[in-house]
Design a protein around this motif. Structure first.
Motif, short mmCIF file in Angstrom:
data_model
loop_
_atom_site.label_atom_id
_atom_site.label_comp_id
_atom_site.label_asym_id
_atom_site.label_seq_id
_atom_site.Cartn_x
_atom_site.Cartn_y
_atom_site.Cartn_z
N ASP A 39 48.32 42.88 44.14
CA ASP A 39 49.71 43.14 44.07
C ASP A 39 49.74 44.46 45.02
OD1 ASP A 39 49.58 41.18 42.49
OD2 ASP A 39 50.38 42.25 40.55
N LEU A 40 48.85 45.35 45.05
CA LEU A 40 49.02 46.78 45.75
C LEU A 40 48.12 46.81 46.90
CD1 LEU A 40 48.36 49.04 42.41
CD2 LEU A 40 50.59 48.15 43.53
N GLY A 41 47.31 45.78 47.30
CA GLY A 41 46.71 45.49 48.67
C GLY A 41 45.34 46.47 48.99
N LEU A 42 45.20 47.10 47.58
CA LEU A 42 43.83 47.67 47.53
C LEU A 42 42.59 47.12 47.52
CD1 LEU A 42 45.43 50.63 45.51
CD2 LEU A 42 45.11 50.88 47.99
N THR A 43 41.93 46.73 48.81
CA THR A 43 40.83 45.86 48.50
C THR A 43 39.44 46.39 48.50
OG1 THR A 43 41.00 45.50 50.95
CG2 THR A 43 42.26 43.69 49.62
N GLY A 44 39.60 47.89 48.37
CA GLY A 44 38.08 48.45 48.44
C GLY A 44 37.39 48.04 47.28
N ALA A 45 37.98 47.84 46.35
CA ALA A 45 37.27 47.32 44.85
C ALA A 45 36.97 45.98 45.14
CB ALA A 45 38.09 47.55 43.44
N LYS A 46 35.94 45.46 44.94
CA LYS A 46 35.36 44.10 45.21
C LYS A 46 35.04 43.26 43.77
CE LYS A 46 35.40 45.37 49.41
NZ LYS A 46 36.49 44.84 50.32
N GLU A 47 35.21 42.06 43.95
CA GLU A 47 34.74 41.35 42.86
C GLU A 47 33.30 40.78 43.15
OE1 GLU A 47 37.23 38.64 40.62
OE2 GLU A 47 35.69 37.69 39.79
N GLY A 48 32.40 41.07 42.42
CA GLY A 48 31.09 40.43 42.71
C GLY A 48 30.62 39.65 41.40
N CYS A 49 30.91 39.93 40.35
CA CYS A 49 30.47 39.02 38.97
C CYS A 49 31.44 38.83 38.20
CB CYS A 49 29.26 39.66 38.17
SG CYS A 49 29.67 41.25 37.44
N GLY A 50 32.59 39.35 38.05
CA GLY A 50 33.87 39.30 37.21
C GLY A 50 33.49 39.42 35.76
N GLU A 51 32.09 40.02 35.23
CA GLU A 51 31.80 40.47 34.00
C GLU A 51 31.19 41.65 33.60
OE1 GLU A 51 28.97 37.40 32.52
OE2 GLU A 51 28.03 37.60 34.42
N GLY A 52 31.70 42.69 34.55
CA GLY A 52 31.24 43.94 34.31
C GLY A 52 29.60 44.32 34.61
N GLU A 53 28.93 43.26 35.23
CA GLU A 53 27.62 43.71 35.60
C GLU A 53 27.29 44.34 36.70
OE1 GLU A 53 24.71 42.92 33.78
OE2 GLU A 53 26.02 42.24 32.01
N CYS A 54 27.80 44.07 37.77
CA CYS A 54 27.53 44.42 39.06
C CYS A 54 27.96 45.88 39.68
CB CYS A 54 27.65 43.47 40.06
SG CYS A 54 29.41 43.34 40.87
N GLY A 55 29.47 46.28 39.01
CA GLY A 55 29.87 47.44 39.45
C GLY A 55 30.64 47.66 40.80
N SER A 56 30.52 46.42 41.51
CA SER A 56 31.43 46.54 42.87
C SER A 56 32.85 46.57 42.70
CB SER A 56 31.01 45.31 43.78
OG SER A 56 31.13 44.11 43.05
N CYS A 57 33.34 46.45 41.62
CA CYS A 57 34.77 46.51 41.40
C CYS A 57 35.12 48.06 40.49
CB CYS A 57 35.13 45.64 40.59
SG CYS A 57 34.83 45.69 38.68
N SER A 58 34.14 48.88 40.80
CA SER A 58 34.29 50.32 40.04
C SER A 58 35.44 50.98 40.65
CB SER A 58 33.16 51.21 40.41
OG SER A 58 32.10 50.62 39.89
N VAL A 59 36.29 51.45 39.80
CA VAL A 59 37.52 52.38 39.88
C VAL A 59 37.45 53.54 38.99
CG1 VAL A 59 38.98 50.71 40.92
CG2 VAL A 59 39.19 51.32 38.43
N LEU A 60 37.97 54.66 39.33
CA LEU A 60 38.17 55.82 38.01
C LEU A 60 39.58 55.45 37.43
CD1 LEU A 60 36.90 58.92 40.18
CD2 LEU A 60 35.62 57.39 38.53
#
Lengths: 165, 755
Positions: A39-60
């Motif tokens: 929706d916001l076009g902010l693609t810096g956060a990535k989906e690696g696992c979808g279950e909170g294991e890999c942290g590639s979707c980390s944001v503050l």
């Protein structure tokens, strides 16, 4: 793993993203990660696992380091979210990015935005982190390329740079 | 003025800034107008005949684009080596998770519901799940004997050595499947136009593999297929052959729907359905003299290829050639085979068969040492290959190697002798046992045997009127540093600043086929071609009188500008030329297997906790000779990353199988090393020049995958006295065999199947 229920019952949510007020129409259980990316076009956060294991979707989220794949947008309502794209103003950002480049902390780059956010979050809390602090601070962010050694070095270097007069 | 020393310097990674700012564009970051999402309906059984497909209620199927095998315009296969793997199963399925139907819809959540609403009726057939089951041939699932490929390497007269032997040492060694676990899952976007044909953007290693597969699948000429590599979030071999499958799927949906289609797997689908490292079994029977010198031996190496041939024959080839390790075998017989089972096909993963057979070799060397009564160090020293001697394939080692010295330095760097002594004393009491282990090994760079000749790689360089030069290769960047290293080589060859050289995004309409990005071949072989292509530009300018010796970048720019104004584009190409002295016999599997080998000695120090039965690696020394190091930071990153993956291979990464299906297909329960799990990985290089590589470089990417597992298990044996022969070595394995009160050696029962 990634159930985003049908879009039939969308609601409006308001939150701040990278300092800007945003209103989005979304199903309450839609994941923050999807709202940011789609929706916001902010693609810096990535989906690696979808279950909170890999942290590639980390944001503050309100200054907490979170996995945005585990946050329903309803939970983000009224919060302030910062993504890698919104970190450029942060004083630690440039030193961290430069030290990641210099030390080899980024290889394929897919974990890098999350890793750098986690590193910035750690350095915000710890002025002079030990290696053990760095290892612990990055424990929620998986990297398959580097074996982490050069990431530790990059974070330590950025921390040292800050400590230097 | 000439700019020097770009090669050998740690210049900034070309695409680095985009990666650290989050601006780098991966395939899932790309959206095309009108784009649909695609999903795959997969088999739920291991083997059987498809009876009927039901489209369940509660879904308006008119909203969906549905593709089955009937929609394939060309040949229903993923064209690779044998073309035996269907793109979509039509009549029979041969493994769980085999693709049967494809669905597309604008809304991803709706797509998931639809996949769940499809049910498929089968007549099940008997299925095979382990190497042993496949060998028994109680049912034939592939060809006439369940065997994809066999190799036989024979050197000397093995049958004559047994009677001379002071000792005959036997052992069986197993390695498990391993998931590549790139953090970015497999994904592509495809578009189709009646005139333009198929275009695919994807996360992939080998653009021209996908190109070839799509030509076959769609029966299209080469100019009607375009493949573009997007930024790729890790690959490790896992995006060598599989992208051809997912690209075919998205392209079929795009053709039928007339709209672009994105397929990006989620983690569970990626882990369950895509390739993994081949499980293996190796048997050694070795004749040694009373000093521990190898007189000869038999090695049997078998890998589980899964349901289709895919790359198993070449994985087997590399495993076969590496099976004898860095040792001199006067006589040897190596029999190897790749067998079929009803699991998803196993595929490329860093090391490509070598980590499996080298695990066995390096565990077996420790075994030989015990039987003979000498140290693990001494047994290796007495058997190391020396310059002028021949390998198991009778390749004469022409380079100047000194493995003795490499070993000695690794022992010093790890403080081996003192630690070995100290640990033996300390281990007499307490709940923690410490151990130290070594592994010596080699890794061949480039395609095996005649492989590079068949690839016939082509590389280009193009100069612009602004004096910059662009490298044109299909060799992909997926973290290892392709972009950077190839630009360094071109810049050095042209005497230009690194900043004046860039590299084209791999796009089959723009770049020539420089071969697949595999086999530790990019820096050495493609690098050498980049150097030639770059020099070609300089020569063109010199010959036309537009450039003189000792030029500045400004003079180079002026030359380019004038050339382009007069003659048009300034491009130069270089094609692979096999070294004249390289001989390889594909039939007898004899000759020069690789143009160069990298050599290494690794030392692992471990603690075994007798309360939790966990193994911790406390220190790791990785010393290697890889030819010239082109970029120290990138090279070190290759080693630390490879060692980390190999520590996972040894101690953590366990694929749990049930009827040929991976049951733990989540990051939650398939455990890869995290930041807290790894020791300091201390990396050291020796640099011997290699005449075949760019600036003397050899391959580096796969090497670090080979040595850590045997070094670690050797260390665990040093700590516990228990002879473990199977990896992954998990706490439950230790629990069953290691007891604080143990006092004699136990051979760990080979309980865990390979499939």
């Amino acid at each position: 793993m990634n159930p985003s229920p049908a879009a039939s019952t969308k609601c409006e949510f308001s939150f701040t993203v990278n300092g800007e007020a945003k209103n989005v129409l979304a199903h309450p259980m839609e994941r923050l990660l999807e709202v940011l990316r789609n929706d916001l076009g902010l693609t810096g956060a990535k989906e690696g696992c979808g279950e909170g294991e890999c942290g590639s979707c980390s944001v503050l989220l309100d200054d907490m380091l979170v996995n945005s794949c585990l946050i329903p947008i309803a939970q983000a309502n009224g919060t302030s979210v910062v993504t890698i794209e919104g970190m450029s103003a942060h004083s630690l950002m440039k030193p961290l990015q430069e030290s990641f480049l210099e030390c080899g902390g980024a290889q394929c780059g897919i974990c890098t935005p999350g890793m750098i956010l986690a590193a910035a979050h750690l350095l915000d809390k710890k002025l002079d982190p030990t290696l053990a602090d760095i290892r612990e601070g990055l424990a929620g962010n998986l990297c398959r390329c580097t074996g982490y050694m050069q990431i530790f070095e990059a974070v330590a270097k950025a921390a040292r740079g800050r400590a230097a007069p | 003025m000439t700019v020097r020393h770009i090669v050998g310097a740690s210049v900034p990674r070309k695409e680095g800034w985009d990666k650290v700012t989050g601006a780098a564009r991966y395939v899932d970051d790309m959206v095309l107008p009108g784009m649909l999402h695609g999903a795959t309906v997969r088999s739920t059984i291991g083997r059987g005949k498809i009876k009927q497909i039901h489209f369940g209620p509660g879904v308006d199927w008119n909203e969906y684009v549905v593709v089955s095998a009937k929609d394939i315009p060309g040949k229903n296969c993923i064209s690779l080596i044998l073309d035996d793997q269907p793109c979509l199963a039509s009549e029979f399925v041969n493994h769980p998770e085999e693709p049967i139907l494809l669905l597309a819809h604008p809304d991803r959540p709706k797509l998931r519901k639809a996949v769940e609403a499809v049910s498929i009726e089968y007549d099940p057939l008997p299925a095979l799940h382990t190497i042993e089951e496949s060998e028994r041939q109680s049912t034939i699932i592939w060809g006439s004997d369940n065997t994809f490929k066999t190799f036989l390497v024979e050197k000397g007269d093995v049958d004559a050595v047994w009677k001379e032997a002071a000792h005959i040492v036997e052992g069986e060694y197993l390695t498990g499947a391993q998931e590549q676990l790139y953090i970015e899952n497999n994904g592509v976007i495809a578009a189709f136009g009646p005139k333009s044909g198929v275009t695919v953007w994807g996360s992939l290693q080998c653009p021209y593999y996908v190109h070839k597969a799509l030509m076959t699948l769609f029966a299209l000429p080469e100019e009607k297929v375009r493949v573009v590599q997007m930024e790729t979030g890790g690959a490790f071999g896992g995006k060598e052959e599989y992208p051809s499958m997912i690209a075919g799927h998205a392209a079929l949906l795009a053709m039928k729907s007339g709209r672009p289609v994105k397929i990006v797997y989620d983690r569970m689908e990626d882990m369950a359905a895509t390739t993994k490292r081949h499980p293996s079994r190796t048997r050694h029977r070795t004749a040694v003299d009373r000093h521990g010198r190898i007189l000869g031996g038999e090695i049997e190496f078998t890998i589980d290829g899964g349901a289709y041939a895919t790359l198993s024959s070449v994985v087997l080839s590399r495993g076969t050639i590496h099976a004898g390790g860095p040792y001199y075998w006067p006589n040897v017989r190596i029999r190897t085979k790749a067998v079929a089972t009803n699991t998803p096909p196993h595929g490329a993963f860093r090391g490509f068969g070598a980590p499996q057979s080298l695990f066995a070799m390096e565990r077996h060397m420790d075994r030989i040492a015990q039987v003979v009564g000498i140290s693990p160090v001494e047994v290796r020293r007495r058997n190391f290959l020396k310059s002028g001697q021949t390998t198991t394939t009778e390749q004469t080692i022409k380079e100047n190697i000194d493995l003795d010295r490499l070993l000695k330095r690794a022992l010093e760097l790890s403080d081996y002798a003192a630690k070995k002594k100290r640990f033996a004393e300390k281990n007499k009491a307490g709940t923690h046992r410490k151990g130290i282990g070594i592994a010596a090994f080699l890794h061949g760079a480039g395609f095996t045997g005649s492989g590079e000749r068949y690839l016939n790689s082509l590389v280009g360089a193009e100069a612009g009127a602004d004096g910059t030069v662009r490298v044109l290769v299909s060799s992909a960047e997926f973290g290892q540093g392709t972009n950077t290293v190839l630009c360094q080589i071109a810049a050095e060859a042209l005497g230009l600043p690194y900043e004046n050289v860039s590299i084209a995004q791999p796009d089959t309409t723009v770049v020539p086929n420089s071969g697949p990005t595999v086999a530790s071949r990019t820096a050495m072989i493609v690098g050498k071609l980049v150097q030639s292509a770059a020099r070609g530009i300089k020569e063109t300018l010199t010959k036309t009188g537009l450039l003189h010796d000792d030029y500045s970048p400004e003079q180079f720019c002026a030359g380019c500008k004038e050339y382009i104004a007069t003659h048009g584009a300034l491009k130069s190409y270089a094609r692979y030329q096999a070294p004249p002295d390289v001989y390889w016999d594909d039939e007898k599997y004899r000759g020069e297997a690789y143009a160069a080998f990298a050599w290494a000695v690794y030392v692992a120090e471990v603690t075994v906790d007798l309360t939790t039965y966990s193994v911790t690696v406390d220190d790791f020394v990785a010393l290697q000779e890889v030819g010239r190091v082109l970029h120290p930071v990138l090279a070190e990153g290759q080693i630390t990353g490879g060692v980390a993956q190999a520590i996972g291979f040894a101690l953590y990464e366990n694929v749990v199988w049930q009827d040929g299906r991976m049951m733990n297909n989540q990051m939650t329960n398939y455990i890869m090393p995290a930041s807290m799990d790894l020791p300091p990985i201390r990396v050291f290089f020796e640099e011997n020049g290699n005449v075949h590589g760019a600036h003397g470089a050899k391959g580096i990417g796969e090497l670090p995958m080979d040595g850590p597992a045997p070094a670690i298990v050797n260390a665990v044996e040093d700590a516990t006295g228990v002879r473990f022969c199977s990896i992954p070595l998990l706490p439950e394995d230790l629990f069953e065999t290691v007891r604080p009160e143990f006092n004699e050696q136990v051979v760990f029962p080979l309980a865990r199947g390979t499939s």
